[in-house]
Design an enzyme around this catalytic site. Structure first.
Site, PDB file in Angstrom:
ATOM      1  N   GLY A 157       7.154   7.394  -1.803  1.00 46.91           N
ATOM      2  CA  GLY A 157       7.540   8.178  -2.972  1.00 46.91           C
ATOM      3  C   GLY A 157       7.276   7.546  -4.316  1.00 46.91           C
ATOM      4  CG  ASP A 159       6.262   8.720  -9.386  1.00 49.58           C
ATOM      5  OD1 ASP A 159       6.476   7.763 -10.156  1.00 49.58           O
ATOM      6  OD2 ASP A 159       7.130   9.583  -9.139  1.00 49.58           O
ATOM      7  CG  ASP A 335     -12.379   0.342  -0.047  1.00 47.42           C
ATOM      8  OD1 ASP A 335     -11.674  -0.674   0.092  1.00 47.42           O
ATOM      9  OD2 ASP A 335     -12.624   1.139   0.870  1.00 47.42           O
ATOM     10  CD  GLU A 364     -12.770  -4.533   0.539  1.00 45.54           C
ATOM     11  OE1 GLU A 364     -11.778  -4.958   1.159  1.00 45.54           O
ATOM     12  OE2 GLU A 364     -13.182  -3.363   0.632  1.00 45.54           O
TER      13      GLU A 364
END
Length: 620
Positions: A157, A159, A335, A364
């Site tokens: 949860g 944010d 990524d 990466e």
């Protein structure tokens, strides 16, 4: 009569086409004039849109080409905007007038300044850092998911609003840039107590995940971060998307993904990546090994995008530019960089560097040998293909420091010798100061593992923040967050204490932290603030000494200033003779300890405690 019948048939055909054509959406939803590359790809999606007739009614804009691929529901419109001004361009698609916004840029590309070695990046996962809206019930319109903070692999949860509310915390700590794991929509349903809370399974490249907030919330966060002197780095993924991306159900072309056959033909056609990146640069690599690395899927829930398809790559390149222009991000972390097509990624970086010459992207590159990593850096002489990638990630440093923390530093290879024997290969890099070093991240065990060894942690952080690198921290290390991946990745991605409603432990404030947490926070904060705008660290020459009597010394020198990082890599007190370091100490008789501010006598020897860490400035 025959001509009339033919004309009537054409009219009826046209009317049928217009009735059947439905424009669902266009990506990107808007664009910017004044870009160096004046070409714009519009991906128009809608039922039976592929064969539509398109015209444009706007000064300075012309259609270069219409590309119709395999799916009847996609039409790629390539525009030339070389003479366009800001305003609402009108597209005519089968008689339907579509307003398309062309916007003015807030600044030219050369004024976008990226991160560099004067920065310290703080990496965090929005879902696990803080919740500003406290939305615990599933949001409508998304695939089924659960918010359950007791489950390490489900959503918790956090944010963007939670991050925004704690911007002052980052300044209190002393970092200068924030790297969030991906914030884009990940609309995949939970399965077997697993979710895509991490953000690496994109289902919409132009929309912030609603659980994190809106695109406007993201822009507001970036703007307020800038106002407080903080840069923002956006995590992107070009190698793959999420299985619930609309492209999976309706592929624009048969070659939009690599090896998609298994989705229709069964598991025997599935190709998994080997996760072995060496074949990409191996001069002796077999075709099968290279194919498994680059064309295999990262996991079954993340379809592997085919960057060799020019329309795929154009889409991704534009997407990165759109977020720079729309939100004002200061950098990109890409990524799984070597998993994607090497030449296509090189093209992306070349275009981005031309448009934004002072921007920065870090890729990466998860191989622990410096020679491999160095070959991926821009202008490397080790590679025939120029990556144009300015910054690479130093997995060698990560690997060696995590081995060294468990060892006694001997006369040759173990302990802090591992760091020396890694940094000595910096001659392989075109630009060592544009290499990103770290001691942990979201994909590794935390440096503390399941313990609280602050002596080892201080040594690792002192090195990280004083060597010739761009340093990256992982959220919570400053308050001793620990954990390992042996059960699940979620255990190294725990919630930051105090970021969620109802928590008694609040590590965002000195009053809420424990004595041990405050001690670590204050130590690191002191070092970070000292490092900021410190020319010796960002510009200075680096000199390292082979570990002697178990002690590793690195010097940084700039003009008349000298800084020494001194680490006792043994569990025994050491009396260190200082004559060995005369070339950097010179005639100095004393120095100042950066953390304590106390004077340090520089006589014939220096007394060091077991696993001692000293960062000292030599007095002028």
């Amino acid at each position: 009569m025959k001509k009339i019948i033919i004309s009537l048939a054409l009219i009826l055909s046209s009317m049928t086409m217009q009735a059947a054509t439905k424009i669902d959406h266009i990506e990107p939803e808007n664009w910017y004039v004044g870009m160096k590359n004046s070409s714009l790809q519009l991906m128009v999606y809608g039922k039976n849109i592929r064969d539509s007739r398109v015209s444009v009614d706007y000064p300075g804009v012309k259609i270069d080409s219409l590309v119709r691929l395999d799916s009847p529901n996609y039409l790629f419109v390539y525009l030339n905007l070389s003479g366009a001004k800001p305003g609402n361009m009108v597209l005519n698609i089968d008689g339907k007038r579509v307003n398309y916004p062309l916007k003015a840029r807030t600044m030219s590309g050369d004024k976008r300044i990226g991160f560099d070695n004067s920065d310290v990046l703080y990496m965090l996962m929005p879902d696990r850092f803080a919740s500003g809206r406290n939305i615990t019930k599933p949001m409508k319109g998304l695939n089924p998911y659960v918010v359950d903070r007791s489950k390490p692999s489900l959503r918790h949860g956090g944010d963007l609003e939670g991050v925004r509310q704690h911007l002052d915390y980052f300044n209190q700590l002393g970092v200068t840039a924030l790297w969030f794991t991906p914030v884009l929509e990940n609309n995949s349903p939970d399965m077997n107590s697993q979710s895509t809370y991490h953000g690496y399974a994109t289902t919409n490249y132009y929309r912030v995940d609603p659980r994190f907030g809106t695109n406007e919330d993201y822009a507001r966060l970036v703007a307020e971060a800038h106002a407080k002197g903080l840069k923002v780095v956006m995590d992107m993924i070009f190698n793959h998307c999420g299985y619930d991306h609309p492209w999976v159900k309706d592929m624009p072309s048969k070659d939009w993904f690599n090896t998609p056959e298994w989705m229709k033909k069964g598991d025997s056609y599935y190709l998994q990546t080997s996760y072995k990146l060496t074949p990409v640069l191996d001069p002796y690599a077999s075709k099968v090994d290279k194919r498994e690395t680059v064309d295999g899927w990262f996991v079954r829930s993340m379809p592997d995008l085919n960057q060799k398809n020019p329309h795929v790559m154009t889409y991704l390149i534009q997407n990165s530019e759109w977020w720079i222009e729309t939100v004002g991000i200061d950098g990109i972390r890409m990524d799984t960089y070597p998993y994607a097509d090497r030449k296509a990624m090189s093209q992306w970086m070349k275009i981005l560097n031309e448009e934004y010459p002072n921007f920065n992207t870090v890729g990466e590159t998860w191989v622990t040998e410096p020679a491999y990593t160095a070959a991926w850096q821009k202008d490397s002489k080790l590679s025939k293909v120029n990556s144009y990638l300015k910054t690479v990630m130093d997995f060698s440093f990560y690997d060696k420091i995590n081995l060294a923390k468990h060892e006694e530093t001997d006369a040759w290879w173990k302990g802090l010798n591992r760091i020396y024997n890694s940094l000595c290969y910096d001659y392989l890099y075109e630009n060592p100061s544009s290499v990103m070093a770290f001691i942990e991240n979201h994909d590794t065990d935390r440096f503390l593992e399941n313990g609280k060894d602050t002596l080892a942690l201080k040594q690792a952080l002192a090195l990280l923040l004083t060597i010739n690198r761009i340093p990256q921290l992982y959220y919570g290390t400053e308050v001793l967050m620990n954990g390992t991946k042996e059960v699940t990745d979620g255990n190294v991605r725990c919630d930051f204490p105090g970021g969620f409603a109802g928590e008694k432990h609040n590590a965002f404030t000195a009053e809420g932290r424990t004595k041990a947490e405050n001690s670590m926070f204050n130590w690191l904060s002191k070092l970070l603030k000292w490092r900021r705008n410190n020319m010796v660290i960002t510009k200075g020459k680096q000199i390292q000494f082979i570990p002697y009597k178990g002690v590793y010394v690195i010097a940084r020198q700039w003009n008349d200033q000298t800084i020494l990082t001194i680490l006792n890599g043994t569990s025994q007190p050491i009396t260190l003779p200082l004559d060995r370091y005369a070339e950097v100490i010179g005639n100095h008789q004393e120095a100042k300890d950066v953390i304590s501010g106390r004077k340090v006598k520089l006589g014939s020897e220096l007394q060091l405690k077991a696993r001692d860490t000293k960062v000292i400035e030599l007095s002028m």
